[in-house]
Design an enzyme around this catalytic site. Structure first.
Site, PDB file in Angstrom:
ATOM      1  N   SER A 208      60.281  28.729  32.513  1.00  0.00           N
ATOM      2  CA  SER A 208      60.500  28.305  31.125  1.00  0.00           C
ATOM      3  C   SER A 208      59.629  29.131  30.174  1.00  0.00           C
ATOM      4  O   SER A 208      59.788  30.347  30.088  1.00  0.00           O
ATOM      5  CB  SER A 208      60.247  26.803  31.006  1.00  0.00           C
TER       6      SER A 208
ATOM      7  N   ASP B 276      72.101  24.508  31.065  1.00  0.00           N
ATOM      8  CA  ASP B 276      70.709  24.255  30.704  1.00  0.00           C
ATOM      9  C   ASP B 276      70.647  23.819  29.239  1.00  0.00           C
ATOM     10  O   ASP B 276      70.995  24.603  28.352  1.00  0.00           O
ATOM     11  CB  ASP B 276      69.890  25.522  30.918  1.00  0.00           C
TER      12      ASP B 276
ATOM     13  N   HIS C  24      67.756  22.404  33.413  1.00  0.00           N
ATOM     14  CA  HIS C  24      66.518  23.119  33.105  1.00  0.00           C
ATOM     15  C   HIS C  24      65.485  22.834  34.193  1.00  0.00           C
ATOM     16  O   HIS C  24      65.002  21.705  34.328  1.00  0.00           O
ATOM     17  CB  HIS C  24      65.984  22.687  31.740  1.00  0.00           C
TER      18      HIS C  24
END
Length: 397
Positions: free
Chosen positions: A189, A315, A344
């Site tokens: 991320s 996502d 995600h």
């Protein structure tokens, strides 16, 4: 009986829909010969991904992982680094077990992990990745985001996606301690944004032999738009903003020396937090200027180290249309692996997805390919550099 019949009917319909629509092979977008290298040593890139039947939707994958994923037993010892701006970094080195490199420990490959927003070495997804690296006999070290592991912030700056000075310091430190050890960076991320921005800045002088990202946000503008949709706002945006406010509250004294803490603590979304804290703390004129500078997609042409990026089409943090497909078709060092499901940092598979995930399996295969076939990977990237040859790509199937 009616209730049982409805339940059976719904279950049958769900299973039928799942088998007809959900399991698909991922989309691999990469230039030759990097693509061939991945297909040869990472067979998972060509195999069907079977998401968990009862939570295959992206938001469910994202949420369920947080509550269901197990916590592998990983112990660390910490190293504190002082930064040029007067701050401090906390590196967590995973305690070593047995290794195939015991006869020459100085050459043992090292994997550097960068967690997501407000994350640290205790995140479950980091623990699983570290454990996997250890199982293969590699050293593992985690760069904790400033102020996120219990240590004090010594300056008003915590972290931002475009500030790669801390990563540069850490890479230099690791290379000075283990000059003969190949080093690979893995970002999740926000950590993935830092890795990509670092690679774009450093080019061939990155000190890395390869890199990998999971669920990276390629375009912060698209990410904030997606996270401000009503359902995503409630499920994700507000929770993450609350974590960011807690970080500032915890370090209120030092942050308050330079910034208006009360104003920051009233932020109700990630965008508002970035407007009131991140952009101001790191010297940007506006949040828009910060987001443009932090977007990895504009730095892709300058990446000179092979990097594999795993993203999911569903996502909620990184919409499919924001993925740099065209760049991956022309930049020989970039490979995109895009699943149709996964959410995600989810990528859950199996009926009870507590211990392993598709993400972990992709990592295990790629890290082994990088360290066991480093010369072949380097040759593949060099052979493609400057070549106009593209890639054949297979759509989701």
């Amino acid at each position: 009986m009616l209730g049982l019949s409805l339940l059976l009917g719904f279950s049958t319909a769900l299973v039928a829909y799942y088998w007809a629509r959900v399991p698909k092979r991922p989309l691999l977008v990469a230039c030759q010969p990097f693509r061939s290298f991945l297909e040869k040593y990472c067979p998972i890139v060509s195999e069907t991904f079977y998401p968990t039947l009862w939570c295959f939707e992206g938001r469910l994958q994202t949420i369920v992982r947080v509550f269901l994923q197990s916590r592998p037993c990983v112990s660390y010892h910490s190293q504190v680094l002082q930064t040029a701006d007067g701050g401090q970094l906390l590196l967590d080195w995973a305690d070593e077990g047995g290794s195939v490199y015991d006869s020459d420990p100085e050459s043992c490959p090292i994997v550097l992990f960068l967690p997501g927003l407000t994350g640290n070495s205790q995140e479950t997804y980091i623990l699983h990745l570290v454990h996997s690296a250890q199982q293969q006999g590699y050293r593992a070290v985690v760069l904790n985001n400033r102020g996120c592991k219990g240590e004090e912030l010594l300056t008003h700056r915590a972290f931002c996606a475009n500030s790669t000075e801390d990563l540069e310091l850490v890479v230099g430190c690791i290379k000075s301690q283990f000059p003969r050890a190949p080093l690979m960076a893995v970002g999740v991320s926000l950590g993935g944004m830092l890795v990509l921005n670092y690679l774009g800045r450093k080019g061939q002088d990155s000190g890395l032999v390869a890199a990998m990202t999971f669920s990276v946000s390629w375009d912060p503008f698209e990410t904030t738009y997606s996270l401000e949709r009503p359902l995503n706002l409630v499920l994700f945006n507000q929770r993450l903003t609350n974590n960011l406010r807690k970080l500032i509250q915890r370090h209120k004294k030092i942050v308050g020396e330079k910034l208006d803490v009360d104003h920051i603590l009233k932020a109700q979304s990630i965008r508002e937090f970035d407007e009131r804290y991140t952009a101001v703390a790191f010297g940007y004129k506006s949040c828009e200027e910060y987001y443009k500078a932090a977007s990895p997609r504009w730095k892709i042409p300058r990446i000179r180290v092979p990097v594999l990026c795993l993203n999911s089409s569903d996502d909620p943090f990184s919409p499919q249309h924001a993925l740099p497909m065209e760049a991956a078709r022309s930049v020989p060092t970039l490979a995109l692996l895009v699943t149709s499901r996964g959410g995600h940092i989810g990528f859950l598979e199996g009926l009870l997805p507590r211990h392993r995930s598709y993400m972990n399996r992709v990592f295990a295969q790629f890290v082994a390919a990088v360290f066991k076939h480093q010369e072949e990977l380097e040759a593949a990237v060099v052979a493609a550099d400057g070549s106009e040859e593209g890639t054949g790509q297979a759509a989701f199937s």
